[in-house]
Enzyme design. Structure first.
Site, short mmCIF file in Angstrom:
data_model
loop_
_atom_site.label_atom_id
_atom_site.label_comp_id
_atom_site.label_asym_id
_atom_site.label_seq_id
_atom_site.Cartn_x
_atom_site.Cartn_y
_atom_site.Cartn_z
N HIS A 3 -2.77 7.42 6.99
CA HIS A 3 -1.65 8.18 6.59
C HIS A 3 -2.26 9.52 6.08
CE1 HIS A 3 2.37 6.36 6.16
NE2 HIS A 3 1.81 5.23 5.72
N GLY A 61 0.87 -1.34 0.11
CA GLY A 61 -0.07 -0.07 -0.13
C GLY A 61 0.74 1.17 -0.03
N CYS A 85 6.04 0.00 7.32
CA CYS A 85 5.72 1.20 6.63
C CYS A 85 6.98 1.65 5.92
CB CYS A 85 5.43 2.26 7.51
SG CYS A 85 4.91 3.85 6.68
N LEU A 86 6.68 1.94 4.39
CA LEU A 86 7.65 2.34 3.67
C LEU A 86 8.15 3.77 3.92
CD1 LEU A 86 5.92 1.33 0.03
CD2 LEU A 86 7.91 0.17 1.27
N GLN A 111 3.10 9.76 1.39
CA GLN A 111 4.39 9.34 1.34
C GLN A 111 5.16 9.64 -0.03
OE1 GLN A 111 2.53 5.12 2.28
NE2 GLN A 111 4.38 5.17 3.43
N HIS A 140 -3.95 1.24 7.85
CA HIS A 140 -2.71 1.91 7.85
C HIS A 140 -2.59 2.80 6.96
CE1 HIS A 140 1.94 1.30 7.96
NE2 HIS A 140 1.71 2.12 6.84
N GLU A 141 -3.09 2.77 5.69
CA GLU A 141 -3.15 3.84 4.64
C GLU A 141 -4.17 4.99 5.03
OE1 GLU A 141 -0.73 3.53 2.55
OE2 GLU A 141 -0.37 1.51 3.25
ZN ZN Z 1 2.91 3.48 5.85
#
Ligand code: ZN
Length: 188
Positions: free
Chosen positions: A145, A46, A99-100, A51, A141-142
């Site tokens: 963000h 995701g 998480c990226l 991000q 999670h997304e």
């Molecule tokens: Zn993330």
């Protein structure tokens, strides 16, 4: 194909509430295409617009479940309804997520087991998805963000302490840190 640099925790855009999408023109289509390329290259399941430095309420996801069914799509201006979250400590094996924007790290976090996602697609067509398990986790999670919330902000105290230490050690936690999928290997 355009892969975009992924912002790392501390960059202000990750910690601000994103604004609703109002313009569904070519710029949005390009952004979503680039986000999908970036998510694939990272790789991740995701990716939310903040991000990649864009404070708009958009996320993309792509995840294949145990039955080999791929769940993928784009959610614009999403709303999320959560089932109750069970009390108790999160399990390291079953409930660890990453998480990226905090690359290379994973910590356990309790999430709602079921959610309903309502959003619109690129053509502004509303849709609804009832998700459970890992897909429900991805949506939570997304969606977080888009409210400027990272999973690190939700961790139990002991894990929150650990991630704070990692952030200090790696020199993150301030403006301007990013990494480039396909070029940088933040796992190392
Ligand atoms: Zn993330």
């Amino acid at each position: 194909m355009a892969v975009l640099p992924i912002r790392i925790t501390g960059d202000p855009v990750l910690h601000e509430v994103a604004s609703a999408v109002t313009d569904f023109g070519p710029e949005l289509h390009q952004l979503v295409e680039d986000m999908i390329d970036t998510m694939r290259e990272a790789p991740g399941v995701g990716l939310a617009a903040p991000q990649v430095g864009v404070g708009r309420r958009v996320f993309v996801y792509n995840w294949t479940d145990d039955d080999d069914v791929t769940h993928s799509g784009v959610a614009i201006n999403p709303e999320l309804w959560l089932s109750p979250i069970a009390i108790g400590e999160a399990d390291e094996d079953e409930e660890s997520e990453g998480c990226l924007s905090i690359p290379g790290e994973r910590y356990p976090l309790r999430r709602a087991p079921r959610v309903i996602l309502r959003a619109v697609d690129l053509e502004q067509k509303p849709f609804e998805i009832a998700a459970e398990g890992w897909l429900a986790r991805i949506f939570q999670h997304e969606n977080d963000h888009l409210d400027g919330v990272l999973y690190a902000d939700r961790l139990e105290h002991k894990h929150a302490k650990d991630v704070a230490k990692v952030i200090r050690k790696k020199g993150w936690g301030s403006e301007g840190n990013s990494w480039m999928p396909g070029v940088d290997h933040p796992e190392g």
